[in-house]
Design a protein around this motif. Sequence first.
Motif, PDB file in Angstrom:
ATOM      1  N   MET A   1       0.838  -1.185   0.000  1.00 47.67           N
ATOM      2  CA  MET A   1       0.000   0.000   0.000  1.00 47.67           C
ATOM      3  C   MET A   1       0.882   1.247   0.000  1.00 47.67           C
ATOM      4  O   MET A   1       2.058   1.197   0.345  1.00 47.67           O
ATOM      5  CB  MET A   1      -0.930   0.009   1.211  1.00 47.67           C
ATOM      6  N   LEU A   2       0.295   2.371  -0.431  1.00 45.53           N
ATOM      7  CA  LEU A   2       1.032   3.625  -0.443  1.00 45.53           C
ATOM      8  C   LEU A   2       1.170   4.139   0.983  1.00 45.53           C
ATOM      9  O   LEU A   2       0.162   4.381   1.653  1.00 45.53           O
ATOM     10  CB  LEU A   2       0.292   4.655  -1.290  1.00 45.53           C
ATOM     11  N   PRO A   3       2.407   4.281   1.494  1.00 49.40           N
ATOM     12  CA  PRO A   3       2.573   4.809   2.853  1.00 49.40           C
ATOM     13  C   PRO A   3       1.945   6.195   2.968  1.00 49.40           C
ATOM     14  O   PRO A   3       2.033   7.013   2.051  1.00 49.40           O
ATOM     15  CB  PRO A   3       4.098   4.872   3.013  1.00 49.40           C
ATOM     16  N   THR A   4       1.307   6.453   4.094  1.00 48.87           N
ATOM     17  CA  THR A   4       0.629   7.739   4.276  1.00 48.87           C
ATOM     18  C   THR A   4       1.593   8.908   4.172  1.00 48.87           C
ATOM     19  O   THR A   4       1.227   9.996   3.727  1.00 48.87           O
ATOM     20  CB  THR A   4      -0.138   7.742   5.622  1.00 48.87           C
ATOM     21  N   VAL A   5       2.867   8.691   4.555  1.00 46.77           N
ATOM     22  CA  VAL A   5       3.851   9.776   4.460  1.00 46.77           C
ATOM     23  C   VAL A   5       4.221  10.090   3.006  1.00 46.77           C
ATOM     24  O   VAL A   5       4.665  11.192   2.703  1.00 46.77           O
ATOM     25  CB  VAL A   5       5.122   9.439   5.269  1.00 46.77           C
ATOM     26  N   CYS A   6       4.052   9.113   2.113  1.00 49.39           N
ATOM     27  CA  CYS A   6       4.265   9.387   0.690  1.00 49.39           C
ATOM     28  C   CYS A   6       3.117  10.228   0.137  1.00 49.39           C
ATOM     29  O   CYS A   6       3.324  11.087  -0.719  1.00 49.39           O
ATOM     30  CB  CYS A   6       4.402   8.086  -0.087  1.00 49.39           C
ATOM     31  N   ALA A   7       1.911   9.982   0.636  1.00 45.70           N
ATOM     32  CA  ALA A   7       0.765  10.800   0.227  1.00 45.70           C
ATOM     33  C   ALA A   7       0.971  12.250   0.656  1.00 45.70           C
ATOM     34  O   ALA A   7       0.752  13.178  -0.133  1.00 45.70           O
ATOM     35  CB  ALA A   7      -0.522  10.235   0.821  1.00 45.70           C
ATOM     36  N   THR A   8       1.394  12.474   1.896  1.00 47.22           N
ATOM     37  CA  THR A   8       1.606  13.850   2.350  1.00 47.22           C
ATOM     38  C   THR A   8       2.797  14.490   1.640  1.00 47.22           C
ATOM     39  O   THR A   8       2.787  15.690   1.370  1.00 47.22           O
ATOM     40  CB  THR A   8       1.796  13.901   3.869  1.00 47.22           C
ATOM     41  N   GLN A   9       3.826  13.697   1.312  1.00 53.68           N
ATOM     42  CA  GLN A   9       4.965  14.242   0.577  1.00 53.68           C
ATOM     43  C   GLN A   9       4.519  14.747  -0.794  1.00 53.68           C
ATOM     44  O   GLN A   9       4.956  15.800  -1.257  1.00 53.68           O
ATOM     45  CB  GLN A   9       6.053  13.174   0.426  1.00 53.68           C
ATOM     46  N   TRP A  10       3.648  13.998  -1.460  1.00 49.43           N
ATOM     47  CA  TRP A  10       3.122  14.403  -2.762  1.00 49.43           C
ATOM     48  C   TRP A  10       2.318  15.700  -2.631  1.00 49.43           C
ATOM     49  O   TRP A  10       2.468  16.635  -3.420  1.00 49.43           O
ATOM     50  CB  TRP A  10       2.252  13.281  -3.330  1.00 49.43           C
ATOM     51  N   MET A  11       1.488  15.774  -1.616  1.00 49.94           N
ATOM     52  CA  MET A  11       0.670  16.968  -1.382  1.00 49.94           C
ATOM     53  C   MET A  11       1.548  18.197  -1.152  1.00 49.94           C
ATOM     54  O   MET A  11       1.313  19.273  -1.713  1.00 49.94           O
ATOM     55  CB  MET A  11      -0.259  16.721  -0.198  1.00 49.94           C
ATOM     56  N   VAL A  12       2.579  18.028  -0.325  1.00 51.44           N
ATOM     57  CA  VAL A  12       3.491  19.135  -0.038  1.00 51.44           C
ATOM     58  C   VAL A  12       4.229  19.573  -1.292  1.00 51.44           C
ATOM     59  O   VAL A  12       4.363  20.773  -1.572  1.00 51.44           O
ATOM     60  CB  VAL A  12       4.495  18.718   1.059  1.00 51.44           C
ATOM     61  N   PHE A 122       5.704  -3.914   9.671  1.00 52.13           N
ATOM     62  CA  PHE A 122       5.755  -4.658   8.401  1.00 52.13           C
ATOM     63  C   PHE A 122       6.553  -3.906   7.340  1.00 52.13           C
ATOM     64  O   PHE A 122       6.488  -4.241   6.164  1.00 52.13           O
ATOM     65  CB  PHE A 122       4.329  -4.878   7.879  1.00 52.13           C
ATOM     66  N   HIS A 123       7.337  -2.921   7.722  1.00 49.76           N
ATOM     67  CA  HIS A 123       7.961  -1.999   6.788  1.00 49.76           C
ATOM     68  C   HIS A 123       9.231  -2.571   6.166  1.00 49.76           C
ATOM     69  O   HIS A 123      10.036  -3.222   6.845  1.00 49.76           O
ATOM     70  CB  HIS A 123       8.288  -0.684   7.495  1.00 49.76           C
ATOM     71  N   GLY A 124       9.436  -2.267   4.881  1.00 48.07           N
ATOM     72  CA  GLY A 124      10.650  -2.666   4.186  1.00 48.07           C
ATOM     73  C   GLY A 124      11.846  -1.853   4.646  1.00 48.07           C
ATOM     74  O   GLY A 124      11.725  -0.894   5.417  1.00 48.07           O
ATOM     75  N   ALA A 125      13.026  -2.232   4.181  1.00 46.79           N
ATOM     76  CA  ALA A 125      14.278  -1.664   4.680  1.00 46.79           C
ATOM     77  C   ALA A 125      14.372  -0.160   4.499  1.00 46.79           C
ATOM     78  O   ALA A 125      15.014   0.531   5.289  1.00 46.79           O
ATOM     79  CB  ALA A 125      15.460  -2.347   3.991  1.00 46.79           C
ATOM     80  N   SER A 126      13.750   0.393   3.462  1.00 48.09           N
ATOM     81  CA  SER A 126      13.817   1.834   3.228  1.00 48.09           C
ATOM     82  C   SER A 126      13.163   2.628   4.343  1.00 48.09           C
ATOM     83  O   SER A 126      13.442   3.824   4.499  1.00 48.09           O
ATOM     84  CB  SER A 126      13.138   2.184   1.900  1.00 48.09           C
ATOM     85  N   PHE A 127      12.284   1.988   5.102  1.00 49.42           N
ATOM     86  CA  PHE A 127      11.549   2.676   6.158  1.00 49.42           C
ATOM     87  C   PHE A 127      11.938   2.200   7.554  1.00 49.42           C
ATOM     88  O   PHE A 127      11.264   2.512   8.533  1.00 49.42           O
ATOM     89  CB  PHE A 127      10.042   2.479   5.950  1.00 49.42           C
ATOM     90  N   ASN A 164      11.032  14.093   4.090  1.00 47.89           N
ATOM     91  CA  ASN A 164      11.684  12.799   3.908  1.00 47.89           C
ATOM     92  C   ASN A 164      10.750  11.701   4.404  1.00 47.89           C
ATOM     93  O   ASN A 164      10.703  11.402   5.603  1.00 47.89           O
ATOM     94  CB  ASN A 164      13.000  12.751   4.677  1.00 47.89           C
ATOM     95  N   PRO A 165       9.984  11.094   3.504  1.00 51.15           N
ATOM     96  CA  PRO A 165       9.021  10.072   3.946  1.00 51.15           C
ATOM     97  C   PRO A 165       9.675   8.876   4.613  1.00 51.15           C
ATOM     98  O   PRO A 165       9.049   8.221   5.451  1.00 51.15           O
ATOM     99  CB  PRO A 165       8.309   9.681   2.650  1.00 51.15           C
ATOM    100  N   PHE A 166      10.934   8.599   4.274  1.00 47.35           N
ATOM    101  CA  PHE A 166      11.614   7.435   4.839  1.00 47.35           C
ATOM    102  C   PHE A 166      11.914   7.631   6.326  1.00 47.35           C
ATOM    103  O   PHE A 166      12.026   6.661   7.074  1.00 47.35           O
ATOM    104  CB  PHE A 166      12.903   7.158   4.059  1.00 47.35           C
ATOM    105  N   VAL A 167      12.033   8.886   6.751  1.00 48.37           N
ATOM    106  CA  VAL A 167      12.186   9.206   8.171  1.00 48.37           C
ATOM    107  C   VAL A 167      10.836   9.483   8.814  1.00 48.37           C
ATOM    108  O   VAL A 167      10.533   8.995   9.909  1.00 48.37           O
ATOM    109  CB  VAL A 167      13.126  10.416   8.361  1.00 48.37           C
ATOM    110  N   ASP A 168       9.999  10.264   8.143  1.00 51.27           N
ATOM    111  CA  ASP A 168       8.735  10.692   8.734  1.00 51.27           C
ATOM    112  C   ASP A 168       7.841   9.523   9.134  1.00 51.27           C
ATOM    113  O   ASP A 168       7.042   9.628  10.068  1.00 51.27           O
ATOM    114  CB  ASP A 168       7.975  11.601   7.770  1.00 51.27           C
TER     115      ASP A 168
END
Length: 270
Positions: A1-12, A122-127, A164-168
Amino acid sequence: MLPTVCATQWMVSVCEDLCPGYRFFAYDNYRLYKGVVFDGKQTEHLALDVEQIASSDTELTLQVKVWSTNQKGFRVNHYIADVILVKQIVAAPQLNGLDNDLLRNGEPSLETTAPYENGTLFHGASFQSIQQVLDVDEKSLVLRCNAPTVANVDQGQFAVSSTNPFVDDVLYQAMLVWVKINSNKGSLPSSAKRYEQYELIPQGAEFYVSLNVVSDQPNAMRADITLHSKSGKIHGRMLGAEVTISDALNPLFLQNSVVKTSQDRSVNAE
């Protein structure tokens, strides 16, 4: 699924593109309505509506809605937030009441040192930011973290920029960890009253997460979460964040717990 922080990053990112000379500082009233799940049946097109709802000499507020149209032709809302842009970011404040001795000498909680492998997350290594759970009780949580280093080629469509969605994402992960420890249930983010960002945490840098519970109910938990340095300098903070709690999420999280591999480095693999 699309991480919620990626959605907010797109909006910003879209808001900054529309408003040259302004920089992201905060968003208010974030809500997830229906997340985007990459299950082969997801919509092919997402739309983003932007409306200016407030302005001053130094600040703009833009309401942003992400939506799509389903197979029956009806509108489906996915995410909404009021994005706040400013001409100049204020200096980072200090976190009050910091337990310096804990940050220097805190020992990890043995049962929670591997949240990405034991079904808590359940997060992959990038997160995967969390290194240690330094302290946890019925009202709070303290984590030691390290900002993931993610190669540009692996950042996908949500590359590090003003956020930075990977940190947020660790803001929400902290809530999931607290819920799991205190109720042995899974949870997922649903909303946040406000998020403020003062400066990005560099990739590879050590930082800390302090969580304070605002309310705890059987099916939901609300908290304030702060990203900060060992000295207490605040990088960002989220106020009134909420997760939805459910027993049904436990087997799903355990099933999707990951082993760190090179394939986990891409956002698209999350």
